[in-house]
Structure formats: structure tokens, C-alpha cells
Design an enzyme around this catalytic site. Sequence first.
Site, mmCIF file in Angstrom:
data_model
loop_
_atom_site.group_PDB
_atom_site.id
_atom_site.type_symbol
_atom_site.label_atom_id
_atom_site.label_comp_id
_atom_site.label_asym_id
_atom_site.label_seq_id
_atom_site.Cartn_x
_atom_site.Cartn_y
_atom_site.Cartn_z
ATOM 1 C CD GLU A 25 -3.033 -0.832 2.200
ATOM 2 O OE1 GLU A 25 -4.142 -0.970 1.663
ATOM 3 O OE2 GLU A 25 -2.886 -0.422 3.351
ATOM 4 N N GLY A 81 -6.480 6.563 0.383
ATOM 5 C CA GLY A 81 -7.513 7.554 0.664
ATOM 6 C C GLY A 81 -7.332 8.866 -0.090
ATOM 7 N N GLY A 140 -10.060 0.332 1.272
ATOM 8 C CA GLY A 140 -10.539 1.198 2.341
ATOM 9 C C GLY A 140 -11.888 1.797 1.984
HETATM 10 C C1 PEP Z 1 -6.476 1.254 3.149
HETATM 11 O O1 PEP Z 1 -6.727 1.990 4.082
HETATM 12 O O2 PEP Z 1 -5.920 0.148 3.361
HETATM 13 C C2 PEP Z 1 -6.816 1.694 1.798
HETATM 14 C C3 PEP Z 1 -6.307 1.065 0.775
HETATM 15 O O3 PEP Z 1 -7.661 2.777 1.706
HETATM 16 P P1 PEP Z 1 -8.324 3.376 0.347
HETATM 17 O O4 PEP Z 1 -8.835 2.226 -0.446
HETATM 18 O O5 PEP Z 1 -9.429 4.266 0.844
HETATM 19 O O6 PEP Z 1 -7.242 4.115 -0.342
#
Ligand code: PEP
Length: 249
Positions: free
Chosen positions: A167, A173, A233
Site C-alpha cells: 500500500e 484515501g 478502504g
Molecule cells: C487502506 O486503508 O488500506 C486503503 C487502501 O484505503 P483506500 O482504499 O481508501 O485508499
Amino acid sequence: MRQTLVAGNWKLNGSLASIDGLLKAVLAGIGEVDNAEVAVCPPYVYLPTVQTMLKNSPVVWGAQDVCDEDSGAYTGEVSAPMLNEFGCKYVIVGHSERRSIYGESDEFTARKFAATRRAGMKPILCVGESLEEREKAVTEQVVARQLDAVIALEGVAALTDCVIAYEPVWAIGTGMTASPQQAQDVHAFIRQRIAAQDASVADKLQILYGGSVKGNNAAELFAKPDIDGGLIGGASLQAEDFLAICKAG
Ligand code: PEP
């Protein structure tokens, strides 16, 4: 052939009412998801509700964090054996929000990883670089360091019972998804680094991508050879969006 996993991280969101609506809608559409295993990770207090609603369904569940200790004087913490009692299959460890907001180190994350395995559950180990680190071209060093802390404590064979989520912090986000090729490059790096120690562990390891995955970009990401699904997320809080991602698996 590795199975695709799509795991929803609800973070600090939801209420009894909203979870009821969300899970009913996910269960109504889950029959159209052919290829992916689907998991949801609610806040701790909603685990009993989620367990009741999802038992006997194809959707599994997990927690967003865990204590590195199994029991004792650790006010406010929740242990891996407790999570196991509520049927959790997965536990997210080392999410970038834990690392950056709560100052959790690579070594502390590794202990949480170990606690999860001790209790018989699968850690979803999050790794990833900040925007500053990407701009300095140290992504591989950062990811290697995060990975190596776990391997140093638990050994490479421990990765057999785990999932890794790459990630990039700058994509979480923000709406700024890594391009499929940017993500694939880091996934391949992770797999090669593990393969250098154990090729069979590396071959079986599910490596998820996380960071602004949506229904309209999931298929292209998941089509990459080293991307085995997603940690989701924001889009996991809306059944229609989450199911669209699950169907891309
Ligand atoms: C997360 O918090 O693991 C994430 C990937 O968030 P988002 O999909 O909102 O970017």
C-alpha cells in the site's frame, strides 16, 4: 495458481445500523463473485455482529489490528486469542495509519504478526512507502526493511500463512492510485526478495495492492501477474462499489 483475495478495511467507520445495511447488500450480491475470496475487517466492537451476520456465508472477516501480547496488563488492547474466539480469519498488521499516526515500528509490527500466527489466524502485513520516499527513489529499500523485520523474527516460512498488502502511503484515501505497472513493479520486487530465500513460499504468497482501488480500476490492477487482489478502504463502505471490485477478482 493463487486465489484472489479482496479484503475491506472499514477503519473507524460504521454503526450497528450501517453495518446491517452494508452486509445485507454484500450478501445479496456475493453470488455474482466467482473468483475472489471476500473478507471484511470491521472495528473490534462490531466483530460479534459481523460474525453473526456472516457465519454460513462465503464472506470471511478479520480485524484491523491486534495486541502483540496474548494477555495481561495492557489496558485498552485486544489480543489475538480474543479475535480468534470471534472467528477472525485475518488480522491486518502494520497498516500505514498504525505506523504513521501511532508510531508503530517495523519490529513492533513483526510482534503483532507473530501474535496473529500464534493464535492460528493469517496476518495481512501492510508495507509501503511515503510520497517522500518514492520521490527519493527508496521504495524498494523501505519495503525490504518492513518485510525483513518480520522475516528476522518469524523466518521466511512464516510467510506461508500470511498475506502481504503493498500500500503506497501516497495512494491511500487520496484517489491517487498507483498505476498497474507501478504496483506490479513493487509486487514483483517483494516476490523476488522472498523467492531468494524460499521460492515455494514466494510462489504461493498472495500479495494484495491497496490504495484508492475502485470498481473502475480494480480489473486492470488485478490482471497484473503479481497482484493477487486488493485491500480496500473507502470503497469497501459501499456495497455496490465493494462488490464491483470483488467481481474484478
Ligand atoms: C487502506 O486503508 O488500506 C486503503 C487502501 O484505503 P483506500 O482504499 O481508501 O485508499
